[in-house]
Design a protein around this motif. Structure first.
Motif, PDB file in Angstrom:
ATOM      1  N   LYS A  79       6.246  14.570  -8.493  1.00 29.71           N
ATOM      2  CA  LYS A  79       6.961  13.432  -9.088  1.00 29.71           C
ATOM      3  C   LYS A  79       8.421  13.793  -9.346  1.00 29.71           C
ATOM      4  O   LYS A  79       9.313  12.955  -9.155  1.00 29.71           O
ATOM      5  CB  LYS A  79       6.298  13.008 -10.400  1.00 29.71           C
ATOM      6  N   MET A 106      -0.788   1.800  -4.187  1.00 31.00           N
ATOM      7  CA  MET A 106       0.025   2.934  -4.639  1.00 31.00           C
ATOM      8  C   MET A 106      -0.779   4.182  -5.014  1.00 31.00           C
ATOM      9  O   MET A 106      -0.393   5.282  -4.611  1.00 31.00           O
ATOM     10  CB  MET A 106       0.966   2.518  -5.773  1.00 31.00           C
ATOM     11  N   PRO A 107      -1.884   4.069  -5.735  1.00 36.02           N
ATOM     12  CA  PRO A 107      -2.635   5.298  -6.039  1.00 36.02           C
ATOM     13  C   PRO A 107      -3.176   5.997  -4.783  1.00 36.02           C
ATOM     14  O   PRO A 107      -3.315   7.212  -4.762  1.00 36.02           O
ATOM     15  CB  PRO A 107      -3.797   4.811  -6.919  1.00 36.02           C
ATOM     16  N   ASP A 128       0.994  17.761  -8.972  1.00 38.91           N
ATOM     17  CA  ASP A 128       1.363  16.350  -8.825  1.00 38.91           C
ATOM     18  C   ASP A 128       2.542  15.986  -9.725  1.00 38.91           C
ATOM     19  O   ASP A 128       3.341  15.110  -9.389  1.00 38.91           O
ATOM     20  CB  ASP A 128       0.172  15.417  -9.040  1.00 38.91           C
ATOM     21  N   LYS A 183      -0.107   7.921  -3.155  1.00 35.42           N
ATOM     22  CA  LYS A 183       0.668   8.678  -4.142  1.00 35.42           C
ATOM     23  C   LYS A 183       1.250   9.962  -3.541  1.00 35.42           C
ATOM     24  O   LYS A 183       0.525  10.798  -3.022  1.00 35.42           O
ATOM     25  CB  LYS A 183      -0.254   9.026  -5.314  1.00 35.42           C
ATOM     26  N   GLY A 184       2.567  10.057  -3.573  1.00 32.71           N
ATOM     27  CA  GLY A 184       3.249  11.235  -3.067  1.00 32.71           C
ATOM     28  C   GLY A 184       3.404  11.275  -1.558  1.00 32.71           C
ATOM     29  O   GLY A 184       4.129  12.101  -1.029  1.00 32.71           O
TER      30      GLY A 184
END
Length: 147
Positions: free
Chosen positions: A50, A126-127, A46, A130-131
């Motif tokens: 980012k 957002m969580p 992860d 994520k990605g």
């Protein structure tokens, strides 16, 4: 694992003499190595994602600047690089799936969101994405749904 794939791609692009791909992946690899050296530990998947997101965002910003300056050849180069490093990202959510997740979050927060609660909703969404979705895209859809 992303790091292993990056190393394989570096070798492949060197053999192919693909300068644009090689440059993009080299920069990405250097960014990962620098952060690992700084932290003195190997990065998790992860964290690497980012870095990939950051690299894509930087290139998108550059594209915008180059287009404003009338330097379309440089913007095209950046777009090509994005194509090569985007493959290290998890599969991106389409707008329909993203909208469904946002609507579920609205329900979890009581069903009615005012523009004042925009930040609260973004913090919930957002969580979960994520990605898998760019924050700018999420923001745009949230604004459309909240009004």
């Amino acid at each position: 694992m992303i790091k292993k794939q990056i190393m394989e791609d570096l070798k492949k692009y060197m053999k192919e003499k693909n300068k644009i791909a090689l440059n993009a992946v080299k920069l990405l690899n250097n960014e990962i190595k620098n952060l690992e050296k700084e932290r003195q530990e190997e990065l998790k998947e992860d964290e690497i994602i980012k870095i990939v997101q950051k690299q894509i965002k930087m290139r998108n910003d550059s594209i915008e600047q180059y287009n404003k300056a009338g330097r379309s050849e440089l913007a095209e180069n950046e777009e090509e690089e994005i194509k090569y490093i985007s493959k290290y990202m998890p599969e991106q959510l389409d707008d329909e799936k993203l909208e469904k997740i946002i609507k579920n979050c609205i329900e979890e927060l009581g069903g009615e969101i005012t523009p004042k609660e925009f930040g609260k909703l973004m913090g919930k969404v957002m969580p979960k994405v994520k990605g898998k979705a760019d924050g700018t895209r999420v923001n745009k859809i949230v604004k459309k749904l909240v009004g």
